[in-house]
Write a protein that holds these residues in place. Structure first.
Motif, PDB file in Angstrom:
ATOM      1  N   PHE A  59      37.476  37.853  50.500  1.00 51.18           N
ATOM      2  CA  PHE A  59      38.341  38.999  50.218  1.00 51.18           C
ATOM      3  C   PHE A  59      37.661  39.870  49.172  1.00 51.18           C
ATOM      4  CE2 PHE A  59      41.259  36.023  52.023  1.00 51.18           C
ATOM      5  CZ  PHE A  59      42.211  36.792  52.657  1.00 51.18           C
ATOM      6  N   ARG A  60      37.759  41.180  49.358  1.00 52.18           N
ATOM      7  CA  ARG A  60      37.222  42.143  48.396  1.00 52.18           C
ATOM      8  C   ARG A  60      38.329  43.076  47.954  1.00 52.18           C
ATOM      9  NH1 ARG A  60      31.795  42.151  47.712  1.00 52.18           N
ATOM     10  NH2 ARG A  60      30.578  41.026  49.265  1.00 52.18           N
ATOM     11  N   ASP A  61      38.322  43.400  46.660  1.00 53.52           N
ATOM     12  CA  ASP A  61      39.319  44.330  46.141  1.00 53.52           C
ATOM     13  C   ASP A  61      38.917  45.761  46.502  1.00 53.52           C
ATOM     14  OD1 ASP A  61      37.412  45.255  44.292  1.00 53.52           O
ATOM     15  OD2 ASP A  61      38.320  44.243  42.583  1.00 53.52           O
ATOM     16  N   PRO A  62      39.742  46.748  46.180  1.00 55.96           N
ATOM     17  CA  PRO A  62      39.426  48.131  46.558  1.00 55.96           C
ATOM     18  C   PRO A  62      38.089  48.651  46.010  1.00 55.96           C
ATOM     19  CG  PRO A  62      41.722  47.968  45.937  1.00 55.96           C
ATOM     20  CD  PRO A  62      41.082  46.645  45.612  1.00 55.96           C
ATOM     21  N   ARG A  63      37.559  48.034  44.947  1.00 57.38           N
ATOM     22  CA  ARG A  63      36.265  48.448  44.393  1.00 57.38           C
ATOM     23  C   ARG A  63      35.098  47.692  45.016  1.00 57.38           C
ATOM     24  NH1 ARG A  63      37.161  48.617  37.952  1.00 57.38           N
ATOM     25  NH2 ARG A  63      37.508  50.880  37.817  1.00 57.38           N
ATOM     26  N   GLY A  64      35.395  46.773  45.937  1.00 54.24           N
ATOM     27  CA  GLY A  64      34.344  46.021  46.607  1.00 54.24           C
ATOM     28  C   GLY A  64      34.001  44.702  45.953  1.00 54.24           C
ATOM     29  N   ARG A  65      34.683  44.349  44.863  1.00 49.86           N
ATOM     30  CA  ARG A  65      34.403  43.084  44.172  1.00 49.86           C
ATOM     31  C   ARG A  65      35.051  41.924  44.908  1.00 49.86           C
ATOM     32  NH1 ARG A  65      36.744  45.423  38.644  1.00 49.86           N
ATOM     33  NH2 ARG A  65      38.410  45.611  40.162  1.00 49.86           N
ATOM     34  N   ILE A  66      34.374  40.800  44.955  1.00 50.80           N
ATOM     35  CA  ILE A  66      34.924  39.605  45.601  1.00 50.80           C
ATOM     36  C   ILE A  66      36.097  39.097  44.784  1.00 50.80           C
ATOM     37  CG2 ILE A  66      34.457  37.196  46.168  1.00 50.80           C
ATOM     38  CD1 ILE A  66      31.637  38.019  46.938  1.00 50.80           C
TER      39      ILE A  66
END
Length: 131
Positions: A59-66
């Motif tokens: 899963f990645r948050d809206p900023r692309g971080r795992i």
């Protein structure tokens, strides 16, 4: 159960298409991830993304971080999933439990409103009798 990192929800999960069906994604187990409705909303409304890496779900948050897994502690007030399962283990739930008993007749709206008005009047008087 929900595959979102740290979520322990095992009830009322939904299948999320990793590759959306509108983009050609198939409805098959290799393209579906179980998610609770709360976290499913994260993907559809809040910009979270899901990637499949071999058999691992990322899963990645809206900023692309795992999104890293975090333990989901049992509720300190005894309302966590284990408690819910334990307290409901002996319920007799089957395919008839929530069966609709409506016979298909039209709703008597006037009768319903009349009964609601009578119930409200009883509540204002503090009584529970008929009339």
């Amino acid at each position: 159960g929900c595959r979102f990192p740290g979520c322990s929800n095992r009830l009322f999960v939904e299948g999320h298409h990793v590759e959306h069906w509108a983009d050609g994604g198939e409805t098959k187990l290799t393209n579906l991830v179980s998610m609770c409705s709360h976290h499913h909303r994260f993907v559809h409304e809040y910009g979270y993304r899901i990637e499949l890496r071999d058999s691992e779900v990322v899963f990645r948050d809206p900023r692309g971080r795992i999104v890293e897994p975090a333990p989901c502690p049992e509720s300190p007030d005894g309302r966590g999933w284990e408690t819910i399962h334990h307290r409901n283990a002996n319920l007799a739930i089957d395919e008839h439990t929530i069966a609709c008993e409506w016979d298909g007749q039209r709703l008597n709206l006037i009768g319903c409103v009349d009964e609601l008005v009578r119930a409200e009047a009883r509540g204002r008087r503090g009584g529970s009798g008929n009339g």
